[in-house]
Design an enzyme around this catalytic site. Structure first.
Site, PDB file in Angstrom:
ATOM      1  N   PHE A  58       0.802  -1.228   0.000  1.00  0.00           N
ATOM      2  CA  PHE A  58       0.000   0.000   0.000  1.00  0.00           C
ATOM      3  C   PHE A  58       0.835   1.277   0.000  1.00  0.00           C
ATOM      4  CE2 PHE A  58      -0.696   2.869   3.625  1.00  0.00           C
ATOM      5  CZ  PHE A  58       0.174   2.353   4.571  1.00  0.00           C
ATOM      6  N   LYS A  59       2.127   1.168   0.347  1.00  0.00           N
ATOM      7  CA  LYS A  59       2.965   2.366   0.347  1.00  0.00           C
ATOM      8  C   LYS A  59       2.975   3.040  -1.033  1.00  0.00           C
ATOM      9  CE  LYS A  59       4.641   1.592   4.591  1.00  0.00           C
ATOM     10  NZ  LYS A  59       3.946   0.351   4.989  1.00  0.00           N
ATOM     11  N   ASP A  60       2.725   2.263  -2.083  1.00  0.00           N
ATOM     12  CA  ASP A  60       2.690   2.845  -3.428  1.00  0.00           C
ATOM     13  C   ASP A  60       1.609   3.920  -3.563  1.00  0.00           C
ATOM     14  OD1 ASP A  60       4.724   1.241  -4.524  1.00  0.00           O
ATOM     15  OD2 ASP A  60       3.321  -0.389  -4.937  1.00  0.00           O
ATOM     16  N   LEU A  86       3.547   6.884  -2.218  1.00  0.00           N
ATOM     17  CA  LEU A  86       4.902   7.120  -2.724  1.00  0.00           C
ATOM     18  C   LEU A  86       4.972   7.238  -4.231  1.00  0.00           C
ATOM     19  CD1 LEU A  86       6.814   5.117  -0.070  1.00  0.00           C
ATOM     20  CD2 LEU A  86       7.194   7.504  -0.659  1.00  0.00           C
ATOM     21  N   THR A 127       8.051   0.515   2.680  1.00  0.00           N
ATOM     22  CA  THR A 127       8.295   1.911   2.333  1.00  0.00           C
ATOM     23  C   THR A 127       9.537   2.049   1.468  1.00  0.00           C
ATOM     24  OG1 THR A 127       7.334   2.729   4.363  1.00  0.00           O
ATOM     25  CG2 THR A 127       8.861   4.199   3.261  1.00  0.00           C
TER      26      THR A 127
END
Ligand SMILES: *Cc1c(COP(=O)(O)O)cnc(C)c1O
Length: 492
Positions: A109-111, A114, A144
């Site tokens: 989910f960091k995408d 980011l 991350t």
């Protein structure tokens, strides 16, 4: 819209300054000085694209950024890098509504944040006439790091340095990071855990002499960790998107309340849902799911945050955290924006490793419910949901599912609920496959990719294509006390 700090009243910080700077000078986190309210009808959400929703939310927080610039950022972030046009699809099974936030380039989910942060950062650089190169300094518990590397690799005017706990990430996570291309990327394994990495990175940020030293070389630090407001705000959007999809799919009527369950580590994702609620999205309970590092569960139960405890390496490594940085923002909001209180609490956290909030503050936590699941329970739910519903959860999502199940049993609350699904099962093949069947034990993470693909009868995500045989480009390892030297060495 201006920004202030959790530890000091500031009056002139704009969104782009806050994004560039990452963390406030006195060590606090930037927060919006007032919470914007939505200026559209909730019924619209089911008709809008993800990009449209992202724009409607983000322009309220980033009103300083011209519409055409903000739209440029959004269009370039949420594009074919994602393997579905929906960007964040909502998948319904018999017992769950899963908001899948793992369709981006690194399948976690960091995408979601980011992929847009580099664009926001470059825009911020331009708006502020900043000529120094931006150095993104990041501590990662696994996801991350790669998402930030993917976002910033080869972005002109930036360099990115990622520190990860050498023995605290999965084989696939590590392989993803150490094979990153891009002349501006630097990846270092640290002999320590995630909290060591994060604490040291924060110290480097707070070191004024060091900042001056690198300024002479024409560099300026910024952060891609979820302490950066430029990461937090884009995450608010998908809660609105999920509401639209719940309505579209007949699970909710416009205006009805939904709950959310969020597998939590640094408290960024769930804080974004809290912001969504403050803005006017009808969210009931914010269910905070932890693994065995259940410092947040204890906090919600007792009002005391205490990091003095055993640290566990679990099968949901991205949540192996004892200091949840973004909780500081929540403390600020529930204390009535009292920076003195936040300072006191943060001082005792630093000094004694713990603090206790006031009764007043606890009253403002009533929307939160904390739960936790250990590895065994987590794996039990992976198997159960796969066997009974044909849906394969990763370990982080399964922690959320386990806590959701406990919550329902405990409260009988039947409010439609969105379970936030934070990683693809392909990212944690060993944990997931052995949960489904013990026969997969002893097989490498990489070989298990094929087994998983057979089981799911689908395509291997692009992020995992030929992952095992990619060339290793980063093999630096250092001690915690050498991290700063590593940074100096890289910034020639
Ligand atoms: C980072 C991460 C989390 C925790 O999110 P926070 O915003 O840090 O609470 C959960 N699951 C996965 C897969 C992650 O990568």
């Amino acid at each position: 819209m201006l920004y202030t700090s959790t530890r000091q009243k500031l009056e002139h910080i704009t969104a782009t300054q806050a994004i560039l700077q990452g963390i406030s000078n006195e060590g606090g986190l930037f927060v919006p000085s007032t919470m914007p309210k939505i200026d559209f009808d909730l019924g619209e959400l089911s008709k809008w694209s993800y990009q449209e929703i992202a724009y409607r939310i983000m322009h309220l927080f980033f009103d300083e950024i011209k519409d055409e610039d903000l739209k440029y950022c959004i269009e370039h972030a949420y594009d074919e890098k994602f393997d579905t046009q929906e960007i964040a699809p909502l998948v319904h099974t018999k017992t769950g509504n899963f908001l899948e936030l793992f369709h981006g380039p690194t399948i976690a989910f960091k995408d979601m944040a980011l992929s847009i942060l580099p664009y926001l950062m470059l825009t911020s650089k331009r708006y502020n006439g900043e000529e120094k190169d931006i150095v993104i300094l990041t501590a990662t518990s696994g996801d991350t790091g790669k998402a930030a590397l993917e976002g910033f690799a080869n972005v002109d005017g930036t360099k990115i340095i990622v520190f990860f706990p050498q023995d605290g990430v999965s084989d696939v996570q590590k392989q993803q990071m150490v094979t990153t291309e891009g002349a501006n990327t630097f990846v270092v394994g640290v002999k320590g855990n995630f909290d060591d990495c994060q604490t040291t990175v924060k110290e480097i940020f707070g070191n004024k002499e060091f900042a001056e030293e690198i300024a002479k070389k024409n560099y300026k630090f910024s952060s891609a960790n979820s302490i950066n407001i430029g990461r937090l705000i884009p995450q608010v959007a998908y809660y609105f998107a999920s509401y639209g999809k719940m309505v579209r799919d007949g699970k909710l009527k416009v205006g009805e309340v939904m709950n959310v369950v969020v597998p939590t580590g640094n408290f960024g994702n769930i804080l974004a849902s809290y912001y969504a609620k403050q803005m006017g999205l009808p969210i009931g309970k914010l269910i905070c799911a932890s693994n065995s590092n259940k410092v947040l569960f204890d906090f919600f139960k007792s009002g005391t945050y205490d990091r003095n405890r055993e640290f566990f390496l679990t099968e949901s490594p991205s949540m192996d955290i004892l200091i949840s940085s973004n909780l500081e923002r929540l403390l600020y909001h529930i204390s009535g924006e009292d920076t003195n209180i936040v300072n006191d609490l943060m001082t005792s956290l630093k000094k004694d490793g713990k603090y206790t909030i006031t009764d007043e503050m606890r009253k403002n936590l009533q929307d939160f419910y904390g739960g936790y699941a250990d590895d065994e329970m987590t794996k039990g739910y992976i198997k159960k949901v796969f066997d009974e519903e044909g849906y394969l959860m990763d370990t982080h999502t399964a922690v959320a599912y386990a806590v959701y199940d406990q919550y329902i049993k405990e409260t009988q609350d039947e409010t439609p609920t969105v379970i936030v699904s934070t990683a693809s099962p392909y990212k944690f093949t060993h944990s997931v496959m052995t949960a489904v069947d013990k026969k997969y034990d002893g097989i490498s993470d990489f070989e298990l990719l094929d087994h998983m693909q057979n089981l799911l009868q689908g395509d291997l995500p692009k992020a995992m294509d030929h992952i095992a045989t990619r060339e290793i480009l980063h093999n630096t390892v250092c001690n915690v006390n050498e991290m700063k030297d590593m940074v100096s060495k890289f910034l020639v």
